[in-house]
Design an enzyme around this catalytic site. Structure first.
Site, PDB file in Angstrom:
ATOM      1  N   SER A 111      66.628  -3.525  51.469  1.00 19.85           N
ATOM      2  CA  SER A 111      67.555  -4.585  50.072  1.00 19.85           C
ATOM      3  C   SER A 111      68.540  -5.453  51.323  1.00 19.85           C
ATOM      4  O   SER A 111      68.498  -4.973  52.665  1.00 19.85           O
ATOM      5  CB  SER A 111      68.693  -3.208  49.281  1.00 19.85           C
ATOM      6  OG  SER A 111      69.712  -3.909  49.339  1.00 19.85           O
ATOM      7  N   TYR A 163      74.117   3.796  48.213  1.00 17.76           N
ATOM      8  CA  TYR A 163      73.235   3.024  47.871  1.00 17.76           C
ATOM      9  C   TYR A 163      73.092   2.287  49.339  1.00 17.76           C
ATOM     10  O   TYR A 163      71.810   2.626  49.753  1.00 17.76           O
ATOM     11  CB  TYR A 163      73.104   1.844  46.893  1.00 17.76           C
ATOM     12  CG  TYR A 163      72.513   1.128  46.719  1.00 17.76           C
ATOM     13  CD1 TYR A 163      71.029   1.267  46.513  1.00 17.76           C
ATOM     14  CD2 TYR A 163      72.013  -0.073  47.307  1.00 17.76           C
ATOM     15  CE1 TYR A 163      69.711   0.998  45.557  1.00 17.76           C
ATOM     16  CE2 TYR A 163      71.129  -0.987  47.317  1.00 17.76           C
ATOM     17  CZ  TYR A 163      69.942  -1.293  46.894  1.00 17.76           C
ATOM     18  OH  TYR A 163      68.778  -2.044  45.543  1.00 17.76           O
TER      19      TYR A 163
HETATM   20  N1  LIG Z   1      67.291  -6.209  41.885  1.00 14.00           N
HETATM   21  C1  LIG Z   1      67.781  -6.248  43.421  1.00 14.00           C
HETATM   22  O1  LIG Z   1      68.556  -7.358  43.097  1.00 14.00           O
HETATM   23  C2  LIG Z   1      67.587  -6.143  44.426  1.00 14.00           C
HETATM   24  C3  LIG Z   1      67.724  -6.004  45.813  1.00 14.00           C
HETATM   25  C4  LIG Z   1      67.258  -5.413  46.813  1.00 14.00           C
HETATM   26  C5  LIG Z   1      66.197  -4.104  46.709  1.00 14.00           C
HETATM   27  N2  LIG Z   1      66.462  -3.866  45.453  1.00 14.00           N
HETATM   28  C6  LIG Z   1      64.934  -2.929  45.548  1.00 14.00           C
HETATM   29  O2  LIG Z   1      64.209  -3.143  45.259  1.00 14.00           O
HETATM   30  C7  LIG Z   1      62.798  -1.749  43.864  1.00 14.00           C
HETATM   31  C8  LIG Z   1      62.789  -2.141  42.552  1.00 14.00           C
HETATM   32  O3  LIG Z   1      64.342  -3.130  42.104  1.00 14.00           O
HETATM   33  P1  LIG Z   1      64.181  -3.831  40.857  1.00 14.00           P
HETATM   34  O4  LIG Z   1      65.617  -4.364  40.519  1.00 14.00           O
HETATM   35  O5  LIG Z   1      62.865  -3.889  40.217  1.00 14.00           O
HETATM   36  O6  LIG Z   1      64.047  -2.478  39.922  1.00 14.00           O
HETATM   37  P2  LIG Z   1      64.001  -1.880  38.311  1.00 14.00           P
HETATM   38  O7  LIG Z   1      65.157  -0.898  38.255  1.00 14.00           O
HETATM   39  O8  LIG Z   1      63.822  -2.835  37.949  1.00 14.00           O
HETATM   40  O9  LIG Z   1      62.711  -1.274  37.863  1.00 14.00           O
HETATM   41  C9  LIG Z   1      62.252  -0.311  38.394  1.00 14.00           C
HETATM   42  C10 LIG Z   1      61.062   0.835  38.267  1.00 14.00           C
HETATM   43  O10 LIG Z   1      61.282   1.756  38.878  1.00 14.00           O
HETATM   44  C11 LIG Z   1      61.149   3.315  37.765  1.00 14.00           C
HETATM   45  N3  LIG Z   1      62.115   4.859  38.428  1.00 14.00           N
HETATM   46  C12 LIG Z   1      63.001   4.575  38.290  1.00 14.00           C
HETATM   47  N4  LIG Z   1      63.448   5.720  38.969  1.00 14.00           N
HETATM   48  C13 LIG Z   1      61.810   6.247  38.957  1.00 14.00           C
HETATM   49  C14 LIG Z   1      61.681   7.565  39.131  1.00 14.00           C
HETATM   50  N5  LIG Z   1      62.668   8.354  39.798  1.00 14.00           N
HETATM   51  N6  LIG Z   1      60.057   7.869  39.535  1.00 14.00           N
HETATM   52  C15 LIG Z   1      59.083   6.727  39.272  1.00 14.00           C
HETATM   53  N7  LIG Z   1      59.720   5.529  38.470  1.00 14.00           N
HETATM   54  C16 LIG Z   1      61.032   5.324  38.911  1.00 14.00           C
HETATM   55  C17 LIG Z   1      61.694   2.350  36.420  1.00 14.00           C
HETATM   56  O11 LIG Z   1      61.287   3.211  35.501  1.00 14.00           O
HETATM   57  C18 LIG Z   1      61.603   1.318  36.341  1.00 14.00           C
HETATM   58  O12 LIG Z   1      60.749   0.414  36.175  1.00 14.00           O
HETATM   59  C19 LIG Z   1      64.607  -0.922  43.724  1.00 14.00           C
HETATM   60  O13 LIG Z   1      63.750   0.116  45.197  1.00 14.00           O
HETATM   61  C20 LIG Z   1      65.683  -2.157  44.620  1.00 14.00           C
HETATM   62  O14 LIG Z   1      66.234  -0.534  45.143  1.00 14.00           O
HETATM   63  C21 LIG Z   1      66.208  -4.423  44.594  1.00 14.00           C
END
Ligand SMILES: NC(=O)c1ccc[n+]([C@@H]2O[C@H](COP(=O)([O-])OP(=O)(O)OC[C@H]3O[C@@H](n4cnc5c(N)ncnc54)[C@H](O)[C@@H]3O)[C@@H](O)[C@H]2O)c1
Ligand SMILES: *[C@@H]1O[C@H](CO)[C@@H](O)[C@H](O)[C@H]1NC(C)=O
Ligand SMILES: *[C@@H]1O[C@H](CO)[C@@H](O)[C@H](O)[C@H]1NC(C)=O
Length: 318
Positions: A192, A205
């Site tokens: 991230s 985080y």
């Molecule tokens: N959204 C942002 O702004 C952002 C920015 C930088 C990095 N990220 C990273 O990108 C990745 C995806 O983010 P997103 O925004 O698409 O997330 P999101 O919350 O939209 O989706 C995450 C998915 O992971 C699943 N999940 C959560 N805990 C779990 C577990 N214990 N076992 C299996 N599945 C599990 C959830 O059910 C969900 O379907 C994450 O690692 C996040 O940290 C996101």
């Protein structure tokens, strides 16, 4: 014995000269190869690497029920890949699989909580039996509780490390051996921008996302030193704020400049980075360079810029 002594002295002498010659050759080689690598990298900036073909290949993604994981699943399927969807939420994961199938793609859903190591290892064996070699593994599932460190509970912090970091190790240990054996395949990890910069309300985080950056960089060295011809690709992704709902209270002074990026755009960018075999890719791409330049600037000066931009995430508690 005593006869040997003078000639041993001579030997040492010629050995010294030999070693010096070797050292000079090494240094000359280093300088030449160093500049070739620099020029290659500079040329690479203007000529993007070709895209790897993923059609017919098995792609495993965690967190496919929502957000970027879901969008990646849909887009990889459009490219003809066979998608293994892993998520803890059976209902949303089923929905992803259904959408892929109804548009003619191939996908298989598996319910799993990535914090459960034994379950992961069993599931990994199961999918290898059912689908054969897994060509691409995307460690994407993640959570982001967002408040000051002193308001974070122990369970929250442990769960965050279990999902965002430790699960990656168990999944990599399950699929990497076969990749090394075949000398092909690709592992993608979601870090991230919180893995590039320290941000308020995101102390644990940021710890997890810096950890992802650290272990991926170390693993890349391990693979390269074990096999100079290594062709197993590692790609670390640093997204800025993506419009998935994960980031609940984004704050920005210049919303036009720093607006949330749609999840499908981010997913496309991740897939492109994986197919190009990039070691690192930010979304937007130039953020890696911003971080490198930022580190050259004195902290005090950089903080003035940060305060001016006033961009980050507010607490999710009130
Ligand atoms: N959204 C942002 O702004 C952002 C920015 C930088 C990095 N990220 C990273 O990108 C990745 C995806 O983010 P997103 O925004 O698409 O997330 P999101 O919350 O939209 O989706 C995450 C998915 O992971 C699943 N999940 C959560 N805990 C779990 C577990 N214990 N076992 C299996 N599945 C599990 C959830 O059910 C969900 O379907 C994450 O690692 C996040 O940290 C996101
Ligand atoms: C998800 O799909 C599987 C297989 O098709 C089915 O057995 C299960 O009941 C579904 N679960 C939910 C919550 O829809
Ligand atoms: C996943 O398992 C952990 C315990 O290892 C638990 O705390 C968490 O609530 C589980 N996640 C879900 C969504 O069930």
């Amino acid at each position: 014995m005593s006869k040997v002594t003078p000639s041993a002295g001579n030997n040492a002498n010629s050995n010294d000269i030999y070693n010096i010659v070797l050292l000079v050759v090494d240094i000359v080689m280093l300088i030449v190869k160093f500049w070739i690598a620099v020029v290659e990298a500079a040329v690479g900036l203007f000529r993007p690497a070709p895209l790897d073909d993923v059609s017919g290949k098995v792609v495993l993604i965690t967190g496919t029920g929502h957000g970027m994981g879901k969008q990646m699943a849909l887009q990889y399927a459009k490219l003809g890949a066979i998608i293994l969807c892993w998520d803890v939420n059976e209902q949303t994961n089923n929905q992803t699989v259904k959408e892929i199938k109804s548009s003619g793609g191939k996908a298989f859903g598996y319910v799993c909580n990535v914090t459960k190591r034994e379950e992961l290892i069993e599931l990994a064996q199961k999918v290898r039996k059912e689908h054969g070699f897994v060509h691409v593994v995307v460690n994407n599932a993640g959570i982001m509780p967002c408040h000051p460190l002193l308001e974070h509970t122990e369970n929250e912090i442990r769960l965050m490390y279990d999902i965002n970091v430790l699960s990656h190790y168990w999944i990599i240990q399950s699929f990497l051996p076969e990749m090394i054996e075949r000398n092909e395949g690709s592992i993608v990890a979601l870090s991230s921008c919180a893995g590039l910069f320290g941000l308020i309300n995101l102390v644990p985080y940021c710890g997890t996302k810096f950890a992802v950056r650290g272990y991926m960089s170390a693993l890349a060295e391990e693979l390269r030193q074990k096999n100079p011809q290594n062709n197993v690709k590692l790609t670390t992704i640093y997204p800025y704020m993506i419009d998935t709902g994960l980031c609940k209270n984004p704050r920005y002074r210049f919303p036009k400049l720093f607006k949330l990026i749609p999840a499908d755009v981010a997913a496309g960018s991740i897939i492109e980075a994986q197919r190009q075999g990039l070691e690192e890719a930010a979304i937007p791409r130039h953020f890696v360079a911003v971080e490198k330049i930022g580190r050259l600037i004195p902290r005090k000066a950089m903080r003035l810029v940060n305060d001016f931009l006033d961009t980050g995430v507010d607490t999710d508690k009130h």
